[in-house]
Design a protein around this motif. Structure first.
Motif, PDB file in Angstrom:
ATOM      1  N   GLU A 126      80.557  31.321 -71.062  1.00 31.73           N
ATOM      2  CA  GLU A 126      79.669  30.162 -70.848  1.00 31.73           C
ATOM      3  C   GLU A 126      78.243  30.500 -71.277  1.00 31.73           C
ATOM      4  O   GLU A 126      77.600  29.723 -71.980  1.00 31.73           O
ATOM      5  CB  GLU A 126      79.713  29.716 -69.383  1.00 31.73           C
ATOM      6  CG  GLU A 126      80.830  28.707 -69.143  1.00 31.73           C
ATOM      7  CD  GLU A 126      81.236  28.579 -67.690  1.00 31.73           C
ATOM      8  OE1 GLU A 126      80.390  28.796 -66.805  1.00 31.73           O
ATOM      9  OE2 GLU A 126      82.432  28.291 -67.456  1.00 31.73           O
ATOM     10  N   GLU A 127      77.777  31.689 -70.895  1.00 31.86           N
ATOM     11  CA  GLU A 127      76.427  32.109 -71.322  1.00 31.86           C
ATOM     12  C   GLU A 127      76.312  32.119 -72.842  1.00 31.86           C
ATOM     13  O   GLU A 127      75.261  31.823 -73.390  1.00 31.86           O
ATOM     14  CB  GLU A 127      76.164  33.553 -70.860  1.00 31.86           C
ATOM     15  CG  GLU A 127      75.695  33.700 -69.432  1.00 31.86           C
ATOM     16  CD  GLU A 127      75.700  35.182 -69.010  1.00 31.86           C
ATOM     17  OE1 GLU A 127      75.745  35.413 -67.801  1.00 31.86           O
ATOM     18  OE2 GLU A 127      75.690  36.098 -69.874  1.00 31.86           O
ATOM     19  N   LEU A 128      77.403  32.488 -73.495  1.00 31.63           N
ATOM     20  CA  LEU A 128      77.384  32.610 -74.961  1.00 31.63           C
ATOM     21  C   LEU A 128      77.614  31.262 -75.652  1.00 31.63           C
ATOM     22  O   LEU A 128      77.653  31.195 -76.874  1.00 31.63           O
ATOM     23  CB  LEU A 128      78.469  33.604 -75.417  1.00 31.63           C
ATOM     24  CG  LEU A 128      78.246  35.065 -74.997  1.00 31.63           C
ATOM     25  CD1 LEU A 128      79.503  35.896 -75.213  1.00 31.63           C
ATOM     26  CD2 LEU A 128      77.082  35.686 -75.781  1.00 31.63           C
ATOM     27  N   GLY A 129      77.850  30.223 -74.858  1.00 31.64           N
ATOM     28  CA  GLY A 129      78.066  28.895 -75.440  1.00 31.64           C
ATOM     29  C   GLY A 129      79.478  28.657 -75.925  1.00 31.64           C
ATOM     30  O   GLY A 129      79.734  27.714 -76.679  1.00 31.64           O
ATOM     31  N   GLU A 162      79.154  34.036 -57.200  1.00 33.88           N
ATOM     32  CA  GLU A 162      79.134  33.708 -58.634  1.00 33.88           C
ATOM     33  C   GLU A 162      80.363  34.308 -59.308  1.00 33.88           C
ATOM     34  O   GLU A 162      81.007  35.176 -58.754  1.00 33.88           O
ATOM     35  CB  GLU A 162      77.902  34.342 -59.300  1.00 33.88           C
ATOM     36  CG  GLU A 162      76.597  33.637 -59.036  1.00 33.88           C
ATOM     37  CD  GLU A 162      75.456  34.359 -59.761  1.00 33.88           C
ATOM     38  OE1 GLU A 162      75.550  34.569 -60.973  1.00 33.88           O
ATOM     39  OE2 GLU A 162      74.490  34.719 -59.067  1.00 33.88           O
ATOM     40  N   GLY A 217      82.154  28.581 -73.679  1.00 30.95           N
ATOM     41  CA  GLY A 217      82.887  28.400 -72.424  1.00 30.95           C
ATOM     42  C   GLY A 217      84.229  27.710 -72.623  1.00 30.95           C
ATOM     43  O   GLY A 217      85.221  28.061 -71.966  1.00 30.95           O
ATOM     44  N   THR A 244      76.712  44.110 -73.368  1.00 30.61           N
ATOM     45  CA  THR A 244      76.029  45.039 -72.452  1.00 30.61           C
ATOM     46  C   THR A 244      75.640  46.347 -73.156  1.00 30.61           C
ATOM     47  O   THR A 244      74.526  46.842 -72.987  1.00 30.61           O
ATOM     48  CB  THR A 244      76.927  45.359 -71.234  1.00 30.61           C
ATOM     49  OG1 THR A 244      77.265  44.137 -70.584  1.00 30.61           O
ATOM     50  CG2 THR A 244      76.231  46.275 -70.246  1.00 30.61           C
ATOM     51  N   ALA A 283      80.042  35.791 -62.366  1.00 25.67           N
ATOM     52  CA  ALA A 283      79.565  36.851 -63.261  1.00 25.67           C
ATOM     53  C   ALA A 283      79.693  38.240 -62.633  1.00 25.67           C
ATOM     54  O   ALA A 283      79.763  38.386 -61.414  1.00 25.67           O
ATOM     55  CB  ALA A 283      78.111  36.584 -63.622  1.00 25.67           C
ATOM     56  N   ALA A 298      82.388  33.578 -67.186  1.00 23.99           N
ATOM     57  CA  ALA A 298      80.943  33.417 -66.994  1.00 23.99           C
ATOM     58  C   ALA A 298      80.195  33.856 -68.255  1.00 23.99           C
ATOM     59  O   ALA A 298      79.253  33.195 -68.699  1.00 23.99           O
ATOM     60  CB  ALA A 298      80.487  34.246 -65.789  1.00 23.99           C
ATOM     61  N   ARG A 299      80.655  34.947 -68.853  1.00 26.15           N
ATOM     62  CA  ARG A 299      79.993  35.451 -70.062  1.00 26.15           C
ATOM     63  C   ARG A 299      80.185  34.481 -71.236  1.00 26.15           C
ATOM     64  O   ARG A 299      79.260  34.222 -72.010  1.00 26.15           O
ATOM     65  CB  ARG A 299      80.554  36.838 -70.418  1.00 26.15           C
ATOM     66  CG  ARG A 299      79.870  37.501 -71.589  1.00 26.15           C
ATOM     67  CD  ARG A 299      78.405  37.762 -71.293  1.00 26.15           C
ATOM     68  NE  ARG A 299      77.729  38.377 -72.419  1.00 26.15           N
ATOM     69  CZ  ARG A 299      76.491  38.055 -72.791  1.00 26.15           C
ATOM     70  NH1 ARG A 299      75.797  37.135 -72.138  1.00 26.15           N
ATOM     71  NH2 ARG A 299      75.930  38.667 -73.816  1.00 26.15           N
TER      72      ARG A 299
END
Ligand code: UDX
Length: 437
Positions: free
Chosen positions: A277-280, A91, A282, A126, A93, A274-275
């Motif tokens: 993308e998680e947060l929208g 991955e 990307g 984090t 991340a 990756a972060r």
């Protein structure tokens, strides 16, 4: 001050030693007993110029020791968390297992009013999760985020005299308390006028990944230029000099070649994407995918250049690969372009002989299939071609006449644009750099 440093790898061991050097009383904690034993003997389990001497001095002064027992951190006023955040297997991340484990193991030993300071490179968001994890066990502890910008090879200097200090703090009284403690920790550097940026958790976390993303982008930019330069016969090193005179651009980090590697830049740009993308968001970092792709492509370009120079066939040809570490003055082979080139050549059937002043053991542990020679002389002997992939001073300073006596074929691929093409060609070598005519 009394400090603890949790995690004694490249970052933590250097931080612990340097904080003791600055006069603090420091205990370094690591779960690896072998590492702790070595550090207590002032023998760092990795190569970092000046570190063993700094460890020796600090241990002899009585201000530094290392332990596997988290209870030994209990008297510290400030605890630094400096564990690794590697890329998750398969991955992009970051793997936060070690950060969570460190906080969980430390929390029961944190005294009321003490400060826990995150130094590890983490995905934005984090710290706000970790503070809850910490305060669930010790409600009277405070968390700050204080990213680290040290470079391997000059880590001791970078830690003692950083070019800037960043505090990510909570708001209100907790933040003021944390700032007062950190100001005391960094009193020497602050007293010398080191710029200080005091901000919130999210900004502090982002500063680190943004800095590494920028540096990676700069390197991939110049490597992209070198690809264009190659096709038109232009010289990317002169191009870098010329654009580098513009103070807005600057000449640093514009060296084209086999690209960036190491324990930070590659995994940090992937984790950042990756972060995002998680947060929208990307799309905002899609360019980092291209930065990564350009970077990895440079390894293949070295292989292609070598194959061309050898007349199209690599199988069975003896190739001397000079360099295994991801950069000079380091024994680190994590994500090393140099080691990757050696592995690729071996995979293509070349008879690869590698060498490096410091990184052979680390490389061998990962790739026992390669042939390792401790001396340049042995690596060069009877080689049909030579590839320079880490610009150690001793490779930069190689004498083409001397090297020419050892090899079977005078072909040199300069994967770091570190050699002078004129002197090598004058000595009868076929020289090929990256983006150099
Ligand atoms: C990096 C950051 O510089 C540092 O601030 C952060 O704390 C950790 O990550 P480091 O990994 O030690 O430090 O290496 P760095 O000196 O940044 O070099 C990274 C890679 O880029 C090396 O493989 C180097 O060879 C390569 N590089 C650097 C280039 O290919 N061209 C350049 O012009 C500069």
């Amino acid at each position: 001050m009394r400090l603890s440093v949790i995690g004694c790898g490249y970052l933590g061991a250097v931080h612990a030693a340097c904080m003791a050097e600055l006069g603090h009383e420091v205990v370094g904690i690591d779960v690896d007993a072998g590492k702790v034993d070595a550090l207590n003997r002032a023998a760092a389990p990795f190569f970092e110029p000046g570190l063993d001497e700094t460890l020796r001095k600090a241990i002899d002064s009585g201000r530094l020791r290392f332990s596997t027992d988290f209870a030994d951190a209990a008297t510290a006023q400030v605890h630094f968390v400096a564990v690794g955040t590697p890329q998750k297997p398969g991955e992009n991340a970051a793997d936060l297992t070690y950060v969570h484990a460190a906080i969980d193991a430390l929390a029961p030993h944190v005294a009321p009013g003490s400060l826990v300071v995150g130094k590890s490179t983490v995905p934005v968001g984090t710290a706000s999760v970790l503070v809850q994890r910490l305060q669930a066990v010790q409600p009277e502890a405070t968390l700050a985020w204080n990213p680290e910008f040290l470079r391997e090879g000059v880590a001791v200097t970078d830690t003692i005299a950083p070019d800037r200090i960043v505090y990510g703090l909570p708001s209100g009284a907790d933040g003021e308390h944390a700032k007062a403690l950190l100001d005391e920790v960094y009193a020497v550097a602050l007293g010398k006028g080191t710029p200080l940026v005091v901000t919130d958790y999210a900004t502090a976390e982002l500063v680190k990944v943004a800095a590494n993303a920028f540096l990676a982008t700069k390197i991939s930019f110049i490597n992209a230029m070198s690809e264009v330069a190659d096709t038109v016969g232009a010289d990317v090193t002169q191009l870098a000099d010329a654009i580098g005179y513009d103070a807005r651009i600057g000449r640093k980090f514009l060296n084209a070649g086999v690209g960036f590697g190491g324990g930070c830049l590659p995994k940090d740009i992937r984790a950042f994407r990756a972060r995002a993308e998680e947060l929208g968001v990307g799309d905002s970092l899609t360019f980092l995918k291209e930065v990564d792709a350009i970077n990895v492509r440079q390894r293949e370009r070295v292989v292609i250049r070598l194959r061309e120079a050898l007349g199209g066939e690599l199988a069975g040809r003896r190739v001397a690969v000079l360099g295994l570490a991801f950069k000079p003055d380091s024994d680190d082979v994590r994500d090393s372009p140099a080691l990757d080139v050696a592995v690729r050549l071996k995979g293509l059937g070349a008879d690869v002989v590698t060498t490096d002043p410091r990184a052979i053991e680390n490389a061998r542990a990962r790739h026992p299939q390669l042939t390792y020679e401790p001396s340049v002389e042995a690596a060069l002997r009877n080689a049909a071609a030579v590839v320079v992939v880490t610009e150690w001073a001793e490779y930069r300073d190689l004498d083409p006449e001397w090297a020419g006596e050892l090899v079977a074929g005078k072909v040199i691929i300069d994967g770091r644009n570190a050699l002078n093409p004129l002197t090598w060609r004058a000595a009868g070598w076929t020289y090929r750099g990256s983006g150099r005519p």
